[in-house]
Design a protein around this motif. Structure first.
Motif: not given
Length: 374
Positions: A168-173, A185-195, A210-214, A217-222
């Protein structure tokens, strides 16, 4: 004694190497003033990029030794004195842009470094702004470094994401460092997952990728891009043929374009496809293991030749550890022939990057380090 017109002097200076320009600053005050002028620095950089001159490979050996290899000959090797000097502290390259390198040591300190001018600076530290005890969970940190021509500023992007139990993913920035202001400076958060634990983005067309996960549970990189001007994230479509295959994919920037290296199995044979993003994805190279004389290790494209008809590759035996025995090759795009290139005096290479020698300065108000050559 007759003197050259100022415009002619500038045209001559534009064609010199950074090493020569630094030496010629002592000729006269007008020359020193011209070479230090921000407009000249940009003109010199632009000339080097357009003519594909003043380029070098930078090689990281044994985690803390750096070497520069002249791109024109691939034989002239020079040892570089990095920001930590003789300290045997592992250093990784976060990214390169216009002659500046962003590097990080084992203690998390980040430096900007211009190997050509031997100048470097320490970036101010920035805390992770998590208010919960989630800092005790494993986390992923992604970096990227590039130049924004709109604001005329160099930016370093840092994304941090904390992982909880059961993936599970708890926090991001996300934060952006500006060289112009020497601050984060902090910018708008992102809506994907770092693997992965740590990844470094690649710069192409004024954006970082970068290559990330949408989804977790995604098995394919985006593929996700970050526009350095608008400072917004967006997903980028992959080549259509990559969507229906299970493949191992690496990424690299080459000649200002984004490249994808897709490895997959087809009819019991391993295949490598190399795609380049221009207006759309174009398949640059495709070869099979059975047809390749490269022995099919990890192949990473580094640069086009000056004529554009060849691609320089670095050959590795492992994705993360570069056991190199002079294993650089030119690949002829027309004849599809391979020419091996040997670089002496560097038996093991961990990182290989291409950079352009430049006079680009750092922030004069930051903590500076003067890297004199041994």
């Amino acid at each position: 004694m007759a003197t050259l017109p100022h415009e002619m002097t500038i045209e001559i200076l534009l064609r010199l190497s950074v090493k020569d320009l630094l030496r010629f600053k002592c000729v006269s005050k007008p020359w020193c003033s011209s070479i230090d002028d921000p407009d000249f620095i940009k003109l010199h950089l632009s000339h080097s990029v357009k003519t594909n001159t003043n380029h070098s490979l930078i090689l990281r050996h044994c985690e803390y030794h750096f070497f520069s290899v002249n791109y024109d000959s691939l034989k002239t090797t020079q040892r570089l004195n990095h920001p930590l000097g003789e300290q045997k502290t592992p250093i990784k390259i976060l990214g390169t842009c216009n002659g500046l390198l962003a590097v990080i040591d084992d203690n998390g300190r980040i430096f900007l470094w211009n190997p050509s001018t031997r100048k470097s600076q320490v970036l101010p530290s920035t805390e992770i702004e998590f208010s919960s005890p989630s800092i005790f969970f494993p986390r992923s940190t992604y970096y990227g470094f590039g130049y924004d021509p709109i604001s005329d500023d160099y930016k370093l992007v840092r994304m941090v994401q904390v992982h909880g139990k059961n993936n599970s993913y708890l926090h991001s920035e996300a934060k952006v460092y500006s060289l112009r202001s020497n601050s984060w400076r902090r910018i708008k958060d992102f809506c994907f997952y770092l693997s992965f634990y740590r990844e470094f983005g690649f710069l192409a067309d004024n954006a970082l990728y970068w290559m990330v996960l949408k989804t977790p549970q995604s098995g394919n990189k985006s593929l996700v891009g970050f526009d350095l001007g608008t400072e917004e994230f967006r997903f980028v479509e992959l080549p259509d043929s990559c969507l229906n295959k299970r493949f191992c994919m690496n990424m690299k920037a080459m000649g200002g374009y984004l490249c994808l290296i897709a490895t997959y199995t087809e009819f019991n044979d391993d295949v490598v496809d190399i795609w380049i993003m221009k207006e759309s994805w174009i398949k640059l190279i495709s070869w099979k293991k059975s047809e390749s004389i490269l022995g099919f290790p990890i192949v990473i494209p580094l640069a086009f030749s000056k004529s554009g008809d060849k691609v320089l590759f670095s050959i590795a035996l492992h994705k993360f550890v570069w056991y190199d025995l002079g294993r650089f090759v030119w690949y002829d795009l027309g004849s599809k022939k391979v020419e091996k290139v040997g670089i002496r005096d560097v038996p093991i290479i961990h990182d290989v990057d291409l950079y352009v020698q430049s006079l680009v300065p750092l922030n004069s108000n930051a903590l500076m380090i003067n890297n004199e050559m041994p």
